[in-house]
Design a protein around this motif. Structure first.
Motif, PDB file in Angstrom:
ATOM      1  N   ILE A 189      -4.408 -28.174  26.588  1.00 32.81           N
ATOM      2  CA  ILE A 189      -5.075 -26.872  26.531  1.00 32.81           C
ATOM      3  C   ILE A 189      -4.951 -26.088  27.829  1.00 32.81           C
ATOM      4  CG2 ILE A 189      -7.360 -25.788  26.363  1.00 32.81           C
ATOM      5  CD1 ILE A 189      -8.112 -28.016  24.380  1.00 32.81           C
ATOM      6  N   ALA A 190      -4.966 -26.785  28.968  1.00 35.42           N
ATOM      7  CA  ALA A 190      -5.026 -26.118  30.273  1.00 35.42           C
ATOM      8  C   ALA A 190      -3.986 -25.013  30.462  1.00 35.42           C
ATOM      9  CB  ALA A 190      -4.926 -27.153  31.381  1.00 35.42           C
ATOM     10  N   ALA A 193      -5.436 -21.988  28.195  1.00 32.86           N
ATOM     11  CA  ALA A 193      -6.808 -21.499  28.302  1.00 32.86           C
ATOM     12  C   ALA A 193      -7.021 -20.649  29.548  1.00 32.86           C
ATOM     13  CB  ALA A 193      -7.782 -22.675  28.313  1.00 32.86           C
ATOM     14  N   ALA A 194      -8.066 -19.813  29.479  1.00 33.85           N
ATOM     15  CA  ALA A 194      -8.471 -19.061  30.665  1.00 33.85           C
ATOM     16  C   ALA A 194      -9.088 -19.991  31.702  1.00 33.85           C
ATOM     17  CB  ALA A 194      -9.466 -17.979  30.261  1.00 33.85           C
ATOM     18  N   GLY A 195      -9.648 -21.091  31.249  1.00 31.98           N
ATOM     19  CA  GLY A 195     -10.227 -22.079  32.159  1.00 31.98           C
ATOM     20  C   GLY A 195     -10.694 -23.278  31.360  1.00 31.98           C
ATOM     21  N   THR A 196     -10.656 -24.456  31.976  1.00 32.27           N
ATOM     22  CA  THR A 196     -11.135 -25.675  31.323  1.00 32.27           C
ATOM     23  C   THR A 196     -12.118 -26.388  32.233  1.00 32.27           C
ATOM     24  OG1 THR A 196      -9.302 -27.014  32.186  1.00 32.27           O
ATOM     25  CG2 THR A 196      -9.013 -26.024  29.999  1.00 32.27           C
ATOM     26  N   THR A 197     -13.073 -27.059  31.602  1.00 28.26           N
ATOM     27  CA  THR A 197     -14.038 -27.897  32.313  1.00 28.26           C
ATOM     28  C   THR A 197     -14.111 -29.225  31.584  1.00 28.26           C
ATOM     29  OG1 THR A 197     -15.354 -25.967  32.929  1.00 28.26           O
ATOM     30  CG2 THR A 197     -16.427 -28.120  33.094  1.00 28.26           C
ATOM     31  N   TRP A 198     -14.083 -30.306  32.343  1.00 23.83           N
ATOM     32  CA  TRP A 198     -14.141 -31.646  31.768  1.00 23.83           C
ATOM     33  C   TRP A 198     -15.458 -32.296  32.143  1.00 23.83           C
ATOM     34  CZ3 TRP A 198     -11.175 -36.491  33.815  1.00 23.83           C
ATOM     35  CH2 TRP A 198     -11.247 -37.524  32.863  1.00 23.83           C
ATOM     36  N   PRO A 243      -4.820 -45.415  31.060  1.00 24.19           N
ATOM     37  CA  PRO A 243      -3.600 -45.710  31.822  1.00 24.19           C
ATOM     38  C   PRO A 243      -3.240 -44.550  32.740  1.00 24.19           C
ATOM     39  CG  PRO A 243      -3.058 -45.153  29.557  1.00 24.19           C
ATOM     40  CD  PRO A 243      -4.560 -45.243  29.625  1.00 24.19           C
ATOM     41  N   LEU A 244      -2.942 -44.867  33.983  1.00 23.11           N
ATOM     42  CA  LEU A 244      -2.622 -43.837  34.974  1.00 23.11           C
ATOM     43  C   LEU A 244      -1.120 -43.562  34.920  1.00 23.11           C
ATOM     44  CD1 LEU A 244      -4.041 -42.128  37.114  1.00 23.11           C
ATOM     45  CD2 LEU A 244      -3.553 -43.904  38.782  1.00 23.11           C
ATOM     46  N   ASN A 245      -0.729 -42.721  33.939  1.00 18.68           N
ATOM     47  CA  ASN A 245       0.693 -42.384  33.790  1.00 18.68           C
ATOM     48  C   ASN A 245       1.011 -41.096  34.543  1.00 18.68           C
ATOM     49  OD1 ASN A 245      -0.321 -40.297  32.158  1.00 18.68           O
ATOM     50  ND2 ASN A 245      -0.093 -41.535  30.306  1.00 18.68           N
ATOM     51  N   ASP A 246       2.257 -40.635  34.425  1.00 17.50           N
ATOM     52  CA  ASP A 246       2.687 -39.453  35.181  1.00 17.50           C
ATOM     53  C   ASP A 246       1.897 -38.205  34.771  1.00 17.50           C
ATOM     54  OD1 ASP A 246       4.517 -40.981  36.530  1.00 17.50           O
ATOM     55  OD2 ASP A 246       6.228 -40.408  35.275  1.00 17.50           O
ATOM     56  N   ALA A 247       1.621 -38.059  33.480  1.00 15.96           N
ATOM     57  CA  ALA A 247       0.882 -36.877  33.021  1.00 15.96           C
ATOM     58  C   ALA A 247      -0.534 -36.870  33.580  1.00 15.96           C
ATOM     59  CB  ALA A 247       0.851 -36.847  31.495  1.00 15.96           C
ATOM     60  N   LEU A 252      -4.582 -34.855  37.508  1.00 18.72           N
ATOM     61  CA  LEU A 252      -5.497 -35.070  38.629  1.00 18.72           C
ATOM     62  C   LEU A 252      -5.108 -34.208  39.824  1.00 18.72           C
ATOM     63  CD1 LEU A 252      -5.821 -38.966  38.373  1.00 18.72           C
ATOM     64  CD2 LEU A 252      -7.664 -37.309  37.983  1.00 18.72           C
ATOM     65  N   ALA A 253      -3.819 -34.145  40.091  1.00 17.56           N
ATOM     66  CA  ALA A 253      -3.345 -33.352  41.234  1.00 17.56           C
ATOM     67  C   ALA A 253      -3.587 -31.865  41.031  1.00 17.56           C
ATOM     68  CB  ALA A 253      -1.852 -33.611  41.455  1.00 17.56           C
ATOM     69  N   ASP A 254      -3.465 -31.391  39.785  1.00 16.54           N
ATOM     70  CA  ASP A 254      -3.653 -29.976  39.489  1.00 16.54           C
ATOM     71  C   ASP A 254      -5.126 -29.582  39.363  1.00 16.54           C
ATOM     72  OD1 ASP A 254      -0.920 -29.785  39.427  1.00 16.54           O
ATOM     73  OD2 ASP A 254      -0.763 -29.808  37.240  1.00 16.54           O
ATOM     74  N   GLY A 255      -5.999 -30.559  39.331  1.00 17.67           N
ATOM     75  CA  GLY A 255      -7.424 -30.270  39.168  1.00 17.67           C
ATOM     76  C   GLY A 255      -7.868 -30.131  37.722  1.00 17.67           C
ATOM     77  N   VAL A 256      -6.951 -30.300  36.770  1.00 14.91           N
ATOM     78  CA  VAL A 256      -7.318 -30.217  35.353  1.00 14.91           C
ATOM     79  C   VAL A 256      -8.272 -31.354  34.989  1.00 14.91           C
ATOM     80  CG1 VAL A 256      -6.437 -30.353  32.993  1.00 14.91           C
ATOM     81  CG2 VAL A 256      -5.180 -29.052  34.724  1.00 14.91           C
ATOM     82  N   LEU A 257      -8.055 -32.513  35.584  1.00 19.48           N
ATOM     83  CA  LEU A 257      -8.890 -33.678  35.300  1.00 19.48           C
ATOM     84  C   LEU A 257      -9.935 -33.882  36.397  1.00 19.48           C
ATOM     85  CD1 LEU A 257      -6.228 -36.168  33.884  1.00 19.48           C
ATOM     86  CD2 LEU A 257      -7.740 -34.603  32.653  1.00 19.48           C
ATOM     87  N   ASP A 258     -10.500 -32.789  36.850  1.00 20.25           N
ATOM     88  CA  ASP A 258     -11.602 -32.833  37.814  1.00 20.25           C
ATOM     89  C   ASP A 258     -12.894 -32.959  37.012  1.00 20.25           C
ATOM     90  OD1 ASP A 258     -13.285 -32.669  39.954  1.00 20.25           O
ATOM     91  OD2 ASP A 258     -12.982 -30.523  40.296  1.00 20.25           O
TER      92      ASP A 258
END
Length: 358
Positions: A189-190, A193-198, A243-247, A252-258
């Motif tokens: 979705i990221a 979307a205009a913005g995402t929150t997890w 699992p900590l895969n490339d995606a 995490l690096a992009d802040g999507v999974l913050d």
């Protein structure tokens, strides 16, 4: 239809677990329609896979294990998994002549006469000496309740209704849930979307390194212990971590999974926490999992005080005629295959004992 049709075994559900059970019944001499019948509420072959969102391609599926006796070969990883696996299941049913009846809704299983089980369905009544319940979880999405939920002016939907990422273009989306579905939804979705929150109830646990056979057995054993105690089963993923895969690393690096902690209430405009923090949203997507679809078994009173059905292997401890396949530790594609074989072995033993006693 008022007549009651008699078979030795009724199989409820034609997903991975149900087809595995039906295969082993067929392999050991049971004839479909004469000795056993497979009832499936879905409109077509494919189990829960037929309802997956189009963007979940076959290449993104984790650990799809082949059904017993027939491999899935030459599948295009770019095709939707719903199509690939639906076609595979349909070919499997045809090859082994399993004669699945659909769409048939099982409404209740209760005590019948002469020690048999009575299965009430939208297609009439069946009487059986044993039951393989393989209804999975897709039909029972779990929606948590939070204060103010009914006041939200935006859209709320569950993973079971997820349409893919495009409909979220330009919207502010809150994704609730720390499992594999939640992270997959966020990563898809990221970009739209205009913005995402997890938000999640617990901090997510990411698993480094390979997930070998020993680790898999240990995880399944933890789930199995809960089922043995009569507690509601947890998913294997809740034990193994993500699992900590490339995606995931990129997310995490992009802040999507913050990740943020779970909010305390829902408002007409979004969500808020007790510390005063607020986030406005257009959509709340509940990636909060599923519960076993076993309400039709309620007349048999199988549930323990802890809320689950106590199971040894696949057999319900409270009623040895009932086997739950794809429940708890066998709720995976490879686990369902093994559980189907186990259930049929035990059912054959039970029916043989009954025949000798008679």
């Amino acid at each position: 239809m008022n007549s009651v049709r008699e078979v030795e075994v009724v199989v409820i559900g034609a997903g991975q677990a149900g087809l595995a059970g039906a295969f082993h019944l067929r392999r050991t001499g049971f004839e479909p329609e004469r000795d056993f019948v497979v009832l499936d509420r879905a409109p077509a072959a494919g189990g829960a896979w037929q309802f997956r969102w189009p963007s979940l391609t076959y290449g993104k599926v984790h650990g799809m294990h082949a059904l017993p006796g027939m491999e899935l070969t030459d599948a295009d990883p770019a095709r939707p998994s719903s199509e690939v696996i639906g076609e595979y299941f349909a070919a499997y049913e045809h090859r082994f002549d399993l004669r699945v009846r659909r769409p048939v809704e099982v409404r209740a299983v209760r005590e019948g006469s002469g020690g048999r089980l009575l299965v009430e369905t939208s297609d009439g009544m069946w009487s059986a000496r044993a039951l393989i319940n393989a209804t999975g979880t897709w039909g029972r999405p779990f929606w948590p309740r939070y204060p103010g939920q009914e006041t939200f002016r935006g859209r709320q939907l569950h993973t079971a209704q997820y349409p893919g990422p495009e409909p979220f273009a330009g919207l502010r989306v809150i994704v609730v849930g720390g499992g594999a579905s939640g992270t997959q939804h966020l990563l898809e979705i990221a970009p739209y979307a205009a913005g995402t929150t997890w938000v999640t109830r617990r901090p997510p646990v990411f698993r480094e390194g390979p997930f070998d056979e020993e680790a898999g057995r240990a995880a399944v054993a933890l789930v199995e212990e809960r089922v043995r105690q009569g507690l509601p089963p947890r998913s294997v993923v809740s034990v193994t971590g993500l699992p900590l895969n490339d995606a995931i690393r990129q997310g995490l690096a992009d802040g999507v999974l913050d990740r943020a902690p779970m909010f305390n209430r829902i408002t007409p405009e979004g969500v808020e926490w007790n510390d005063g923090r607020r986030i406005d949203a257009d959509v709340i997507l509940w990636a909060t999992g599923f519960r076993p679809a076993v309400d039709h078994l309620a007349p048999l009173r199988l549930r323990e005080p802890g809320g689950g059905i106590r199971v040894e292997g696949t057999r319900a401890v409270a009623d040895p005629r009932v086997h739950l396949v794809g429940y708890g530790p066998s709720a995976s594609t490879v686990g369902a295959n093994r559980a189907g074989r186990t259930a049929v072995r035990d059912i054959r033993r039970l029916l043989a004992q009954e025949t000798v006693a008679a």
